[in-house]
Design a protein around this motif. Structure first.
Motif, PDB file in Angstrom:
ATOM      1  N   LEU A  46      19.967  -2.366 -13.051  1.00 34.87           N
ATOM      2  CA  LEU A  46      21.050  -2.309 -12.073  1.00 34.87           C
ATOM      3  C   LEU A  46      22.359  -2.826 -12.674  1.00 34.87           C
ATOM      4  N   LEU A  47      22.295  -3.892 -13.452  1.00 33.17           N
ATOM      5  CA  LEU A  47      23.506  -4.389 -14.116  1.00 33.17           C
ATOM      6  C   LEU A  47      24.089  -3.325 -15.036  1.00 33.17           C
ATOM      7  N   ASP A  48      23.216  -2.621 -15.748  1.00 32.72           N
ATOM      8  CA  ASP A  48      23.660  -1.533 -16.625  1.00 32.72           C
ATOM      9  C   ASP A  48      24.353  -0.445 -15.802  1.00 32.72           C
ATOM     10  N   ILE A  68      25.877   4.373  -7.990  1.00 25.37           N
ATOM     11  CA  ILE A  68      24.843   3.548  -8.622  1.00 25.37           C
ATOM     12  C   ILE A  68      23.462   4.029  -8.195  1.00 25.37           C
ATOM     13  N   SER A  69      23.325   4.362  -6.930  1.00 21.64           N
ATOM     14  CA  SER A  69      22.058   4.883  -6.412  1.00 21.64           C
ATOM     15  C   SER A  69      21.654   6.159  -7.143  1.00 21.64           C
ATOM     16  N   GLU A  70      22.597   7.063  -7.333  1.00 23.28           N
ATOM     17  CA  GLU A  70      22.313   8.308  -8.048  1.00 23.28           C
ATOM     18  C   GLU A  70      22.005   8.039  -9.520  1.00 23.28           C
ATOM     19  N   GLN A 128      19.515  -5.357  -3.948  1.00 21.38           N
ATOM     20  CA  GLN A 128      19.483  -5.949  -5.292  1.00 21.38           C
ATOM     21  C   GLN A 128      20.870  -6.435  -5.714  1.00 21.38           C
ATOM     22  N   ALA A 129      21.895  -5.687  -5.332  1.00 23.07           N
ATOM     23  CA  ALA A 129      23.259  -6.096  -5.678  1.00 23.07           C
ATOM     24  C   ALA A 129      23.597  -7.424  -5.013  1.00 23.07           C
ATOM     25  N   ALA A 130      23.144  -7.607  -3.781  1.00 21.15           N
ATOM     26  CA  ALA A 130      23.405  -8.874  -3.082  1.00 21.15           C
ATOM     27  C   ALA A 130      22.771 -10.042  -3.838  1.00 21.15           C
TER      28      ALA A 130
END
Length: 161
Positions: free
Chosen positions: A57-59, A72-74, A86-88
């Motif tokens: 996710l950081l990537d 980001i989801s895509e 996850q971002a939270a």
């Protein structure tokens, strides 16, 4: 001479060959997914401060976070609620921040904090070190096509998901 799909013997052979080649490709992609899962498990002990999915996710935030959660989801093929959740957690850990988009202050975009950038860079280095043995075993010709081919396969398979 017949062509695939034309009903001739040559066409039927071409159809069967294409099916067999497609099955071999599917087997190879499934094997790649399986080894990716095993590799993820083997890499996790290297990351005491972040999980492998969080690193992914950081990537993604670094790659397309300024385009928002949908991008980001895509990019990650994760649902929007999963990305948001996850971002939270990563925001609470001080690795990323949500900010208002420049063109629409109601919309939020994600960026890495300095700590997040440093962590991502160091973990990428650990992953690269682990995978360098496999990379070193490739010939120069294989190296020249490996990354573009993997990225192309990812794009093709992502379109199907």
């Amino acid at each position: 001479m017949g062509t695939a799909g034309d009903g001739t013997d040559a066409g039927r052979v071409a159809d069967l060959t294409q099916l067999a080649d497609g099955a071999q490709f599917a087997d190879a992609v499934l094997a790649l997914l399986a080894v990716a899962r095993r590799t993820r498990g083997r890499l996790q002990p290297l990351f005491e401060d972040v999980t492998v999915p969080q690193l992914v996710l950081l990537d993604a935030v670094q790659a397309c976070g300024r385009e928002g959660i949908v991008a980001i989801s895509e990019y990650t093929l994760l649902s929007q609620p999963t990305v948001t959740q996850q971002a939270a957690a990563l925001e609470a850990a001080g690795l990323l921040r949500r900010i208002a988009a420049e063109n629409d202050r109601r919309r939020r975009v994600l960026t890495l904090t300095e700590r997040g950038e440093d962590l991502l860079a160091s973990k990428r280095g650990l992953v690269a070190d682990r995978l360098s043995v496999a990379w070193a075993s490739l010939s120069a010709e294989e190296r020249s096509i490996a990354v573009p081919l993997l990225r192309h396969i990812i794009d093709l398979v992502s379109e199907l998901a």
